[in-house]
Design a protein around this motif. Sequence first.
Motif, mmCIF file in Angstrom:
data_model
loop_
_atom_site.group_PDB
_atom_site.id
_atom_site.type_symbol
_atom_site.label_atom_id
_atom_site.label_comp_id
_atom_site.label_asym_id
_atom_site.label_seq_id
_atom_site.Cartn_x
_atom_site.Cartn_y
_atom_site.Cartn_z
ATOM 1 N N VAL A 161 0.865 -1.178 0.000
ATOM 2 C CA VAL A 161 0.000 0.000 0.000
ATOM 3 C C VAL A 161 0.899 1.223 0.000
ATOM 4 N N ILE A 162 0.789 2.044 -1.033
ATOM 5 C CA ILE A 162 1.579 3.259 -1.139
ATOM 6 C C ILE A 162 0.652 4.461 -1.040
ATOM 7 N N THR A 163 1.220 5.662 -1.073
ATOM 8 C CA THR A 163 0.428 6.881 -1.020
ATOM 9 C C THR A 163 0.518 7.617 -2.359
ATOM 10 N N LEU A 164 -0.364 8.597 -2.522
ATOM 11 C CA LEU A 164 -0.278 9.423 -3.724
ATOM 12 C C LEU A 164 1.019 10.226 -3.758
ATOM 13 N N ASP A 165 1.582 10.539 -2.587
ATOM 14 C CA ASP A 165 2.891 11.187 -2.563
ATOM 15 C C ASP A 165 3.951 10.273 -3.192
ATOM 16 N N ASP A 166 3.885 8.975 -2.872
ATOM 17 C CA ASP A 166 4.815 8.015 -3.471
ATOM 18 C C ASP A 166 4.629 7.963 -4.991
ATOM 19 N N PHE A 167 3.386 7.911 -5.419
ATOM 20 C CA PHE A 167 3.093 7.832 -6.849
ATOM 21 C C PHE A 167 3.602 9.076 -7.574
ATOM 22 N N THR A 186 -8.191 5.374 -1.320
ATOM 23 C CA THR A 186 -8.805 6.701 -1.326
ATOM 24 C C THR A 186 -10.264 6.614 -0.884
ATOM 25 N N PHE A 187 -10.687 7.645 -0.156
ATOM 26 C CA PHE A 187 -12.061 7.733 0.359
ATOM 27 C C PHE A 187 -12.612 9.119 0.060
ATOM 28 N N ASP A 188 -13.744 9.174 -0.612
ATOM 29 C CA ASP A 188 -14.388 10.445 -0.917
ATOM 30 C C ASP A 188 -15.422 10.791 0.157
ATOM 31 N N ASP A 189 -15.490 12.072 0.508
ATOM 32 C CA ASP A 189 -16.575 12.670 1.294
ATOM 33 C C ASP A 189 -16.326 12.765 2.789
ATOM 34 N N GLY A 190 -15.443 11.970 3.369
ATOM 35 C CA GLY A 190 -15.136 12.143 4.780
ATOM 36 C C GLY A 190 -16.233 11.729 5.732
ATOM 37 N N PHE A 191 -16.926 10.640 5.420
ATOM 38 C CA PHE A 191 -18.019 10.200 6.284
ATOM 39 C C PHE A 191 -17.508 9.754 7.659
ATOM 40 N N GLN A 192 -18.344 9.908 8.667
ATOM 41 C CA GLN A 192 -17.995 9.510 10.015
ATOM 42 C C GLN A 192 -17.670 8.023 10.100
ATOM 43 N N ASP A 193 -18.299 7.218 9.243
ATOM 44 C CA ASP A 193 -18.024 5.779 9.316
ATOM 45 C C ASP A 193 -16.600 5.442 8.874
ATOM 46 N N PHE A 194 -15.904 6.392 8.219
ATOM 47 C CA PHE A 194 -14.478 6.171 7.965
ATOM 48 C C PHE A 194 -13.741 6.025 9.293
ATOM 49 N N ALA A 195 -13.995 6.948 10.212
ATOM 50 C CA ALA A 195 -13.339 6.904 11.517
ATOM 51 C C ALA A 195 -13.800 5.711 12.339
ATOM 52 N N ASP A 196 -15.087 5.373 12.239
ATOM 53 C CA ASP A 196 -15.662 4.325 13.089
ATOM 54 C C ASP A 196 -15.344 2.918 12.600
ATOM 55 N N ARG A 213 -1.883 3.499 5.059
ATOM 56 C CA ARG A 213 -2.142 4.946 5.113
ATOM 57 C C ARG A 213 -3.069 5.338 3.968
ATOM 58 N N PRO A 214 -4.313 5.678 4.255
ATOM 59 C CA PRO A 214 -5.246 6.114 3.221
ATOM 60 C C PRO A 214 -5.269 7.633 3.088
ATOM 61 N N ILE A 215 -5.951 8.107 2.045
ATOM 62 C CA ILE A 215 -6.255 9.526 1.900
ATOM 63 C C ILE A 215 -7.764 9.696 1.864
ATOM 64 N N VAL A 216 -8.253 10.747 2.525
ATOM 65 C CA VAL A 216 -9.681 11.067 2.564
ATOM 66 C C VAL A 216 -9.864 12.450 1.964
ATOM 67 N N TYR A 217 -10.751 12.571 0.978
ATOM 68 C CA TYR A 217 -11.020 13.843 0.316
ATOM 69 C C TYR A 217 -12.226 14.515 0.971
ATOM 70 N N LEU A 218 -12.043 15.768 1.421
ATOM 71 C CA LEU A 218 -13.032 16.453 2.245
ATOM 72 C C LEU A 218 -13.765 17.559 1.486
ATOM 73 N N GLY A 247 -3.124 12.978 12.981
ATOM 74 C CA GLY A 247 -2.044 12.650 13.889
ATOM 75 C C GLY A 247 -1.716 11.174 13.925
ATOM 76 N N GLU A 248 -2.670 10.335 13.512
ATOM 77 C CA GLU A 248 -2.459 8.891 13.506
ATOM 78 C C GLU A 248 -1.978 8.374 12.156
ATOM 79 N N GLY A 249 -1.865 9.264 11.162
ATOM 80 C CA GLY A 249 -1.304 8.856 9.883
ATOM 81 C C GLY A 249 -2.198 8.985 8.670
ATOM 82 N N VAL A 250 -3.466 9.395 8.852
ATOM 83 C CA VAL A 250 -4.372 9.562 7.710
ATOM 84 C C VAL A 250 -4.006 10.842 6.960
ATOM 85 N N ILE A 251 -4.040 10.767 5.633
ATOM 86 C CA ILE A 251 -3.774 11.911 4.762
ATOM 87 C C ILE A 251 -5.115 12.491 4.325
#
Length: 256
Positions: A42-48, A66-76, A88-93, A125-129
């Motif tokens: 699993v790499i990041t878009l920074d790596d790409f 990648t995750f679109d929209d930033g839903f609360q269930d991402f955290a849960d 390490r995922p990325i979430v688009y807000l 702080g836990e590593g999510v982009i």
Amino acid sequence: MAGPVVDILMYHSISGQGGPTAIAPDAFAAQMRAIAETGVPVITLDDFCAAKIGGAVLPDRSVILTFDDGFQDFADAAWPVMKDLGFRPIVYLPTNYIGGREGWRGIAAQPRKLMGWDTIRRLQGEGVIFGSHTESHPDLDALEEAAVEAELIRSRDRIAAELGAAPLHFAPPYGIAGKATQARIAHYYRSSVGTRLASAGPASERFDLPRLEMFYFTDPARWRAHLAGRGSAYLAARRGLRAVKGAVMKPWKGVA
């Protein structure tokens, strides 16, 4: 595809709500376990982007989450699984909706809650982009140039103010970004992803990166076959079905 293959996985909600923008938590966990067990990095878009811009070496096969929209269930439901696996995922807000509920075109029957800034800061702080998904989740191609600029800049600046650094990556709502919009995005971001169904690679356009809608890969055997490099026929079939749907319902615009 010549060279390294990068599957950019597209998720929205990790819940039992149903529909193409939701994947049940157990199905999601199985997809993540398959990645870990097959050893696909699993790499990041920074790596790409480092590989695209600076010549860094990518693995022969890898995935980006990648995750679109930033839903609360991402955290849960989603992040605890990925955190345990070291992913390490990325979430688009979409910044106007942070801490509220989705309110854009094509929302679920029961509008879903988005994470608040306190939760987002904790996850950072836990590593999510985190990246930008505009301010108000519009179809950017339907806006005047000044309005497009406002969506790109205001969302970037709000994220920077809340998280202490400007986001580097972008996802246009609904996957809609024509060439003119892509050119504007390139002024403010390092990459942009869409909803075109394909794997990415060294030749992929950095501001029109394809993604795999993971709703199509909830069958564990099919997903493991894809990770093993045996998924090209299925992917081609899905693209064909999408093209047929697009001919009936013009234009097909994805669900981002």
